[in-house]
Design a protein around this motif. Sequence first.
Motif, short mmCIF file in Angstrom:
data_model
loop_
_atom_site.label_atom_id
_atom_site.label_comp_id
_atom_site.label_asym_id
_atom_site.label_seq_id
_atom_site.Cartn_x
_atom_site.Cartn_y
_atom_site.Cartn_z
N THR A 62 -7.06 6.87 -9.40
CA THR A 62 -7.00 7.99 -8.46
C THR A 62 -7.53 7.58 -7.10
O THR A 62 -6.93 7.91 -6.06
CB THR A 62 -7.79 9.20 -9.00
N ALA A 63 -8.64 6.86 -7.06
CA ALA A 63 -9.20 6.40 -5.78
C ALA A 63 -8.19 5.53 -5.04
O ALA A 63 -8.00 5.68 -3.82
CB ALA A 63 -10.49 5.64 -6.02
N ARG A 64 -7.52 4.65 -5.76
CA ARG A 64 -6.54 3.77 -5.13
C ARG A 64 -5.33 4.57 -4.65
O ARG A 64 -4.78 4.27 -3.57
CB ARG A 64 -6.13 2.68 -6.10
N ALA A 65 -4.90 5.57 -5.40
CA ALA A 65 -3.77 6.40 -4.97
C ALA A 65 -4.15 7.21 -3.73
O ALA A 65 -3.34 7.34 -2.81
CB ALA A 65 -3.33 7.33 -6.11
N LEU A 66 -5.36 7.76 -3.70
CA LEU A 66 -5.79 8.54 -2.54
C LEU A 66 -5.97 7.67 -1.31
O LEU A 66 -5.67 8.10 -0.18
CB LEU A 66 -7.06 9.32 -2.86
N ARG A 67 -6.42 6.43 -1.50
CA ARG A 67 -6.52 5.50 -0.37
C ARG A 67 -5.13 5.19 0.17
O ARG A 67 -4.91 5.16 1.38
CB ARG A 67 -7.23 4.21 -0.79
N ASP A 68 -4.18 4.96 -0.75
CA ASP A 68 -2.79 4.72 -0.35
C ASP A 68 -2.24 5.94 0.39
O ASP A 68 -1.56 5.81 1.42
CB ASP A 68 -1.95 4.39 -1.59
N LEU A 69 -2.54 7.13 -0.12
CA LEU A 69 -2.09 8.36 0.52
C LEU A 69 -2.67 8.49 1.93
O LEU A 69 -1.96 8.85 2.88
CB LEU A 69 -2.48 9.57 -0.33
N ALA A 70 -3.94 8.18 2.09
CA ALA A 70 -4.57 8.25 3.42
C ALA A 70 -3.90 7.27 4.38
O ALA A 70 -3.64 7.61 5.54
CB ALA A 70 -6.06 7.96 3.30
N ASP A 71 -3.60 6.06 3.91
CA ASP A 71 -2.93 5.07 4.75
C ASP A 71 -1.54 5.56 5.16
O ASP A 71 -1.13 5.40 6.32
CB ASP A 71 -2.81 3.73 4.04
N ARG A 72 -0.83 6.18 4.22
CA ARG A 72 0.50 6.69 4.52
C ARG A 72 0.44 7.86 5.51
O ARG A 72 1.29 8.00 6.39
CB ARG A 72 1.22 7.10 3.25
N LEU A 73 -0.59 8.69 5.40
CA LEU A 73 -0.75 9.81 6.32
C LEU A 73 -1.08 9.31 7.73
O LEU A 73 -0.55 9.83 8.72
CB LEU A 73 -1.84 10.76 5.81
N LEU A 74 -1.93 8.29 7.83
CA LEU A 74 -2.22 7.69 9.14
C LEU A 74 -0.96 7.09 9.75
O LEU A 74 -0.72 7.25 10.96
CB LEU A 74 -3.30 6.62 9.02
N ALA A 75 -0.15 6.42 8.95
CA ALA A 75 1.09 5.83 9.46
C ALA A 75 2.05 6.91 9.94
O ALA A 75 2.68 6.77 11.00
CB ALA A 75 1.74 4.96 8.38
N ALA A 76 2.16 7.99 9.18
CA ALA A 76 3.04 9.10 9.58
C ALA A 76 2.54 9.72 10.89
O ALA A 76 3.35 10.06 11.77
CB ALA A 76 3.11 10.15 8.47
#
Length: 93
Positions: A62-76
């Motif tokens: 979950t931590a890794r998925a949320l980190r990935d999600l945060a990176d994708r949100l920053l990119a967007a």
Amino acid sequence: MTHTWNVTVQLFDADDLVREGRLTTAHAVLTTSAGTTLEAHGEARRNPDDPPVPEIGEELATARALRDLADRLLAATSDDIAAFEHHPVHLDA
């Protein structure tokens, strides 16, 4: 004005070959109040020599998925700002 964004995390556990331990995968989905969605994934693999504590694998995946999600949100967000500014934009975490 208040906006609500929701994050849903689904966890999947799979017993791999005994020598490889257990694999836990997390799939995170962010849905904004405007209906935009972002998806991300994370994994955790238990060493077969470690005791079986499913919650640890779930936390790590979950931590890794949320980190990935945060990176994708920053990119967007960078892409959205760049569209207004008409030049590339990089946002630091």
